[in-house]
Design a protein around this motif. Structure first.
Motif, short mmCIF file in Angstrom:
data_model
loop_
_atom_site.label_atom_id
_atom_site.label_comp_id
_atom_site.label_asym_id
_atom_site.label_seq_id
_atom_site.Cartn_x
_atom_site.Cartn_y
_atom_site.Cartn_z
N LYS A 40 4.62 1.12 8.73
CA LYS A 40 3.35 0.43 8.48
C LYS A 40 3.44 -0.48 7.26
O LYS A 40 3.06 -1.65 7.31
N SER A 41 3.95 0.08 6.15
CA SER A 41 4.06 -0.73 4.92
C SER A 41 5.10 -1.84 5.09
O SER A 41 4.93 -2.94 4.56
N THR A 42 6.14 -1.54 5.86
CA THR A 42 7.16 -2.55 6.13
C THR A 42 6.55 -3.71 6.92
O THR A 42 6.84 -4.88 6.64
N PRO A 82 -1.59 -3.57 -1.95
CA PRO A 82 -0.41 -2.76 -1.66
C PRO A 82 -0.66 -1.27 -1.82
O PRO A 82 -1.55 -0.84 -2.55
N GLU A 83 0.17 -0.50 -1.11
CA GLU A 83 0.15 0.95 -1.23
C GLU A 83 0.44 1.33 -2.68
O GLU A 83 1.25 0.71 -3.34
N GLY A 84 -0.24 2.36 -3.16
CA GLY A 84 0.04 2.82 -4.51
C GLY A 84 -0.49 1.88 -5.58
O GLY A 84 -0.16 2.04 -6.76
N LEU A 162 -5.08 -3.84 3.90
CA LEU A 162 -5.24 -2.71 2.98
C LEU A 162 -4.25 -1.61 3.35
O LEU A 162 -4.31 -1.08 4.46
N ASP A 163 -3.36 -1.26 2.43
CA ASP A 163 -2.34 -0.25 2.73
C ASP A 163 -2.75 1.11 2.16
O ASP A 163 -2.65 1.35 0.96
N GLU A 164 -3.23 1.98 3.03
CA GLU A 164 -3.67 3.34 2.68
C GLU A 164 -4.50 3.39 1.40
O GLU A 164 -4.13 4.05 0.43
N PRO A 165 -5.64 2.70 1.41
CA PRO A 165 -6.43 2.60 0.19
C PRO A 165 -7.06 3.91 -0.26
O PRO A 165 -7.49 4.02 -1.41
MG MG Z 1 3.29 3.12 3.86
#
Ligand code: MG
Ligand code: ADP
Length: 244
Positions: A40-42, A82-84, A162-165
């Motif tokens: 997913k993040s990729t 981004p995630e994190g 939105l990456d895993e907000p």
């Molecule tokens: Mg991810």
């Protein structure tokens, strides 16, 4: 609005995502689901232009962006949270937000509008207005996530990724951020929500794509997907099916 065709990409040791087709209409909120490590993040990194290897087609409002550098993609209105969260901890909330507006200045000659963007973000997240001079590194995880979303909004995006907000946040602050995202959706902003947890993503979105091992294993209206039996085993079941 966003049209992805046959997208592949990876980090140099072979592709991680393969043949991804995905469409998001203007004003739509779409979930990108899948287990940890699915890619997913990729996929978001490929959309944002920061992935070393990528091929296929990514169009926003008809304009091809696959070979554009990331600042050009932002300029064209597609922005990632981004995630994190990735924030500059020693900077104040205000300065972190202003970094998002640097991209705004780089966009069209429409006179910047930085003041108006600050007002927009502070209205959406009143807590950030209270803490505008505080160093971002001293904020709670939820407040840092608000800064990350706020920073992305400073460039007046047309598509927000939105990456895993909600990752690692307490239920109360999850609610707070979710209602801010609800307001953004109501304002007509197009959004892609990357999420591992179906129970968070499905009520919030209109359609869902499920990514398994770097491929789209399922596309379905979120409401229908939510009614499937054995939902807790969905990723496991999809991973067993041979790739189409
Ligand atoms: Mg991810
Ligand atoms: N920076 C990186 N360099 C090399 N491989 C990576 C990197 N980031 C992720 N990967 C690999 O790509 C695959 C997909 O990871 P990722 O996109 O982070 O999945 P997800 O976001 O769905 O959890 C995993 O096998 C992971 O190990």
């Amino acid at each position: 609005m966003l049209e992805i065709t046959d997208l592949a990409g990876g980090y140099g040791h072979g592709p991680v995502i393969h043949g991804v087709d995905l469409r998001v209409e203007r004003g739509e909120t779409v979930a990108l689901l899948g287990p940890n490590g699915a890619g997913k993040s990729t996929l978001l990194a490929a959309l944002s232009g920061v992935l070393p290897m990528r091929s296929g087609s990514v169009r926003v409002d008809g304009r091809e962006l696959i070979d554009q550098p990331s600042h050009e993609i932002v300029r064209h209105g597609m922005v990632q949270v981004p995630e994190g969260r990735r924030m500059f901890a020693p900077l104040s909330v205000r300065d972190n937000l202003r970094l998002g507006a640097v991209r705004l200045a780089a966009r069209s000659g429409a006179g910047g509008g930085e003041r108006e963007r600050f007002d927009f973000v502070y209205t959406l997240f009143p807590r950030l207005a209270e803490r505008r001079t505080q160093l971002t590194g001293t904020l709670s995880g939820g407040e840092q996530q608000m800064v990350a979303i706020g920073r992305a909004l400073m460039s007046r995006p047309r598509v927000l990724l939105l990456d895993e907000p909600f990752l690692g946040l307490a239920p109360l602050v999850v609610e707070e951020i979710r209602s801010a995202l609800d307001a953004l959706r109501a304002s007509g902003l197009t959004m892609v929500l990357v999420e591992q947890k179906l129970d968070i993503a499905l009520p919030f979105t209109q359609r869902a794509y499920v990514l398994v091992k770097g491929r789209v294993a399922l596309t379905e209206p979120s409401e229908r997907l939510a009614q499937r039996p054995h939902l807790s085993q969905l990723y496991f079941d999809l991973a067993k099916e041979p790739a189409a």
